[in-house]
Design a protein around this motif. Structure first.
Motif, mmCIF file in Angstrom:
data_model
loop_
_atom_site.group_PDB
_atom_site.id
_atom_site.type_symbol
_atom_site.label_atom_id
_atom_site.label_comp_id
_atom_site.label_asym_id
_atom_site.label_seq_id
_atom_site.Cartn_x
_atom_site.Cartn_y
_atom_site.Cartn_z
ATOM 1 N N SER A 94 0.843 -1.203 0.000
ATOM 2 C CA SER A 94 0.000 0.000 0.000
ATOM 3 C C SER A 94 0.876 1.250 0.000
ATOM 4 O O SER A 94 0.582 2.217 -0.693
ATOM 5 N N ASP A 115 2.195 1.867 -3.428
ATOM 6 C CA ASP A 115 1.162 1.986 -4.460
ATOM 7 C C ASP A 115 1.043 0.739 -5.349
ATOM 8 O O ASP A 115 0.507 0.798 -6.448
ATOM 9 N N HIS A 170 -3.900 -0.557 -3.978
ATOM 10 C CA HIS A 170 -4.520 0.733 -3.682
ATOM 11 C C HIS A 170 -5.249 0.673 -2.340
ATOM 12 O O HIS A 170 -6.071 -0.225 -2.118
ATOM 13 N N ASP A 218 2.774 12.638 -0.678
ATOM 14 C CA ASP A 218 1.581 11.801 -0.445
ATOM 15 C C ASP A 218 1.318 10.910 -1.663
ATOM 16 O O ASP A 218 2.088 10.906 -2.624
ATOM 17 N N SER A 219 0.211 10.180 -1.622
ATOM 18 C CA SER A 219 -0.070 9.180 -2.664
ATOM 19 C C SER A 219 -0.275 9.790 -4.049
ATOM 20 O O SER A 219 -0.214 9.076 -5.049
ATOM 21 N N VAL A 236 3.418 9.796 -6.239
ATOM 22 C CA VAL A 236 4.131 8.548 -5.971
ATOM 23 C C VAL A 236 5.502 8.483 -6.652
ATOM 24 O O VAL A 236 6.504 8.169 -6.015
#
Lengths: 286, 217
Positions: free
Chosen positions: A48, A51, A54, A66-67, A70
């Protein structure tokens, strides 16, 4: 940056497994040992973070990214999984040529130095197929380090390796962490490795974080008590994490051994990470 | 993205002896037996189709997919690299075919018109190569190499079987119609197909990108 990794209320649901809103952090400049039995959720958490899967809810920050950002975060992250991900028919030199064109910060000289240090052949005939498991892991580690990352994420990287190779790899981790801006998240079920290298322990069980503390604090506080069943009942139940009954009495894990006074009838020993894991997962409550 | 292309080329390089042997056999058959030189192009197209699936197979076998996502590359770049490779291989197969077939034609002193015949074959093969990739890539990115192989077989054999089964009702009337419209119509048709295929290839990239964004490993 205070934390290299921040995981907040991470949730990931599968049909038969769920990460239950877990939160923890990897402080910059430290090695965090991520422990738990097989299937506890270590790999799902790491996937997770990277990535690869998800998340359903929660937030993850890698080196301040943050996501949504990536690829930028991954530029400063080195990753090693439990198996080599390179085509077995190519050589370590060819692997270097691939990653030279992937990472902007690739340090070819350092990569060669690592290959040399690990004793990995770089000739045309030295294809990965001919490497032992330990050599393949060393190659993965060389790739993870050669772009000078700030963060290493290792998922069961030492599993299945002999003690000599494991020790060599752990030494490299300790060397990497000499730079205070470097950090490592190191997942393993080999608790002796964690005990040797980690500054913090995060313990996951059935998708929940059940322990998150500095390693030294855990090892100085937790203890294993050997006594009779009657004597155990005299101990404050809040101290007892788990117990196991044997032929000659009981053994119990306590979370504050300094609160107990050893007697002839009650032996109190330091607990290892293994003990903490075992009694927490398999021990009974008194 | 360049790194990914190099990775695939290294993987395929490991099979170069097999490929070279195959190429020598094709050229040998066409040069010394009574085959039209354009057979080189159609047989080489099989190569192209095999190389694309071989790359997906390697990625799966070595668990590269999960690892690839940990690199400083977006998923879109990962998909784009494979499409570029597919296009590059299809184009290269065309060029190699053109060179080898031309040489054979000149040496064998084939009848006049061989170049037009050869170029037509190469464009048709190029269209088929791209079409097969355009159909199988989204399947590979969504479901993996194994299912992509079925998709490839379907797109390769499907039209072939269709034209065989409906030979009287579709194929023959269609060919007669094309023949009756004159040479130029055939060229326009080919160019039209080529452009449509290129568009479809681009569309396929967007589909693959969309499915790959959601893929988990």
């Amino acid at each position: 940056m205070e934390n290299a990794i921040e995981v907040k209320n991470l949730r990931k649901e599968y049909n038969n497994f769920c990460l239950k809103d877990i939160s923890f952090a990897v402080p910059t400049g430290s090695i965090v040992g991520f422990v738990g039995e097989n299937g506890a959720g270590k790999t799902t958490t790491i996937k997770s973070m990277l990535d690869i899967v998800h998340k359903d809810a929660g937030s993850i920050t890698l080196l301040g990214h943050d996501s949504t950002d990536v690829a930028a975060a991954h530029a400063d992250v080195g990753v090693v999984f439990d198996e080599s991900s390179f085509n077995f028919l190519i050589t370590a030199t060819q692997v270097g040529n691939i990653f030279k064109n992937v990472y902007k910060t690739w340090d070819a000289a350092y990569y060669q130095e690592l290959l040399h240090r690990f004793g990995l052949g770089t000739g045309k005939k030295d294809i990965i197929k001919n490497y032992s498991r330990g050599m393949k892991m060393k190659l993965s580690l060389a790739v993870a380090l050669a772009h000078r990352p700030k963060l290493l994420i290792l998922d069961e990287a030492t599993s299945g390796l002999d003690p000599v190779v494991r020790d060599e790899i752990l030494d490299l981790f300790l060397e990497f962490i000499q730079d205070e801006q470097h950090s490592i998240l190191f997942s393993s079920h080999i608790t002796s490795d964690i005990e040797k290298a980690a500054d913090y322990i995060v313990f996951i069980h059935q998708g929940e974080i059940i322990l998150n503390a500095p390693k030294d604090e855990l090892l100085s506080m937790y203890g294993v008590v050997h006594c009779s069943k009657q004597m155990l009942q005299q101990i404050n139940p809040a101290l007892v994490v788990g117990m196991r009954e044997g032929q000659f009495g009981v053994e119990a894990l306590v979370n504050n051994r300094t609160a107990l006074t050893a007697t002839d009838e009650m032996l109190v020993e330091k607990a290892s990470i293994d003990d903490i894991m075992l009694y927490t997962i398999r021990g009974n409550r008194p | 993205m360049k790194g990914l292309l190099i990775k695939d080329l290294y993987s395929l390089n490991a099979l170069k002896k097999t490929y070279l042997l195959f190429l020598v056999l094709i050229v040998g058959f066409v040069a010394f037996l009574d085959f039209d030189s354009s057979y080189v192009a159609s047989t080489l197209s099989m190569f192209v189709l095999m190389t694309s699936t071989t790359c997906f197979n390697y990625d799966e076998a070595y668990k590269w997919d999960a690892y690839g996502i940990t690199l400083p590359l977006s998923r879109k770049q990962i998909v784009a690299a494979r499409y570029l490779l597919g296009l590059g291989f299809t184009f290269s197969a065309g060029v190699i075919s053109l060179v080898l077939s031309s040489l054979i034609s000149v040496i064998k002193q084939e009848p006049a018109g061989w170049l037009i015949n050869l170029l037509t074959t190469i464009v048709v093969v190029f269209i088929i190569g791209l079409l097969v990739n355009a159909v199988s890539f989204p399947v590979a990115f969504r479901y993996g190499a194994e299912k992509a192989r079925y998709a490839m077989m379907f797109i390769t054999l499907g039209p072939f079987l269709f034209f065989i089964i409906f030979r009287d009702s579709v194929t023959t009337p269609l060919l007669n119609f094309i023949a009756s419209t004159g040479e130029n119509f055939g060229i326009y048709l080919l160019v039209g197909f080529l452009l449509a295929t290129l568009l479809f290839y681009v569309l396929s990239f967007f589909i693959s990108n969309k499915v790959y964004q959601k893929r988990e490993f």
